[in-house]
Design a protein around this motif. Sequence first.
Motif, short mmCIF file in Angstrom:
data_model
loop_
_atom_site.label_atom_id
_atom_site.label_comp_id
_atom_site.label_asym_id
_atom_site.label_seq_id
_atom_site.Cartn_x
_atom_site.Cartn_y
_atom_site.Cartn_z
N ALA A 102 0.82 -1.21 0.00
CA ALA A 102 0.00 0.00 0.00
C ALA A 102 0.86 1.26 0.00
O ALA A 102 0.48 2.29 -0.59
N ILE A 103 2.02 1.20 0.64
CA ILE A 103 2.91 2.36 0.71
C ILE A 103 3.73 2.52 -0.56
O ILE A 103 3.83 3.61 -1.12
N PHE A 104 4.29 1.40 -1.05
CA PHE A 104 5.31 1.51 -2.10
C PHE A 104 4.77 1.39 -3.52
O PHE A 104 5.42 1.86 -4.45
N LEU A 105 3.61 0.80 -3.71
CA LEU A 105 3.07 0.71 -5.08
C LEU A 105 2.79 2.10 -5.65
O LEU A 105 3.23 2.42 -6.76
N PRO A 106 2.07 2.98 -4.93
CA PRO A 106 1.88 4.34 -5.48
C PRO A 106 3.20 5.09 -5.63
O PRO A 106 3.37 5.85 -6.59
N ALA A 107 4.13 4.87 -4.68
CA ALA A 107 5.43 5.56 -4.75
C ALA A 107 6.26 5.07 -5.92
O ALA A 107 7.15 5.78 -6.38
N PHE A 108 5.99 3.87 -6.42
CA PHE A 108 6.70 3.33 -7.59
C PHE A 108 6.02 3.77 -8.88
O PHE A 108 6.69 4.11 -9.86
N VAL A 109 4.69 3.77 -8.89
CA VAL A 109 3.95 4.10 -10.12
C VAL A 109 4.04 5.59 -10.44
O VAL A 109 4.21 5.98 -11.60
N PHE A 110 3.96 6.45 -9.41
CA PHE A 110 3.98 7.89 -9.65
C PHE A 110 5.22 8.36 -10.41
O PHE A 110 5.10 9.09 -11.41
N PRO A 111 6.46 7.98 -9.99
CA PRO A 111 7.62 8.46 -10.75
C PRO A 111 7.66 7.95 -12.18
O PRO A 111 8.17 8.64 -13.07
N LEU A 112 7.13 6.75 -12.42
CA LEU A 112 7.10 6.24 -13.79
C LEU A 112 6.21 7.11 -14.67
O LEU A 112 6.56 7.44 -15.82
N ILE A 113 5.05 7.49 -14.14
CA ILE A 113 4.14 8.37 -14.89
C ILE A 113 4.79 9.74 -15.09
O ILE A 113 4.74 10.32 -16.18
#
Length: 353
Positions: free
Chosen positions: A141-152
């Motif tokens: 829950a913590i790291f999935l958004p933190a990983f997806v955001f920089p890719l976008i």
Amino acid sequence: MQADLLQEARRQAEICNACRYCEGYCSVFPALHAERAFADGDLIQLANLCHNCRGCYYACQYTAPHEFDLNLPQALANVRQDSWETFAFPQAAGRAFQKNGLLITLVTVVGFALLFWAARALAASGGEGFYAVLSHNAMLAIFLPAFVFPLISIAISLRRYWRHVGAGPFRPRHLIAAVGQAANMKNLKGGHGDGCNFEDEDRFTHARRAVHQAVMYGFLLCFAATSVATIMHYVFDMPAPYGLFSLPKLLGLAGGLLLTVGCVEMIRLKLRADRLLGAARAFGGELAFIGLLGFVAFSGLGLYVLGQTPAMPALLMLHLGAVLAFFLLMPFTKMAHGFYRLAALTVDAQRKG
């Protein structure tokens, strides 16, 4: 983009185009000499092709005190830095973090605090190893958004860059050629293959090329370790913890060692180098980010050594907090240069056909 930075880069590029002494030094000069005039997009492309090895500066007869006062590495570094800030998404974050080491440090401290809070508020029950401190679902829950955001964010930034430099339709063969150049750091070999002058104008060395390779391959090995562990968990129903001789651990250990050594040596080289040949105002931000990346690797290695001791929970939170800060800051710090450089090499391969 700042017009004064582009105008100064244009002035110097026009002089270099007339001189042509440095034609074989790196990818910048064949691309520069292919133009008769330089639009803003041309200068931004040249700036992101430049690896700041500084060989052209020390070979140049028109540096100060000559009236031309050429300093092409600095001129391109300033344009390059400004392009990362201009194309960043959101742009305000690029402007805030690219040059500000203090802000990078503050975000890292916030990352530490957030993970320590999560460990207390979302305490795991019944997990093994690291999951005994923070559950797998909480980490996801913590790291999935933190990983997806920089890719976008990076994808949007690179799209802006691609359009601004006037690149043509994307072709996979051009990307493959760019990856080949990036993999062996061709442009850090110097014009005659003796290395670059980053440390000392009278000493050619491959040290900077080796350090960049250590950081790049170390990071890729660490990323591979995480990817393999993810596949093992979700595809083969083999959750962590894994043994010392498992593939995730072997990849992570090799990557962590390379990344730690590479970051320490990169900081040493930067401290010895002439700041006036780079983007001087970004020096603090660059050092802070390299330090953050090095801490991610070093704390990860610490978990290998102290993972079965009472120090593990605190060390895990520090490591995960640094990882969180790294991912969130990735599009707005020095890390972005790898993506832009690969894009610039792809555009250059397109120019060559």
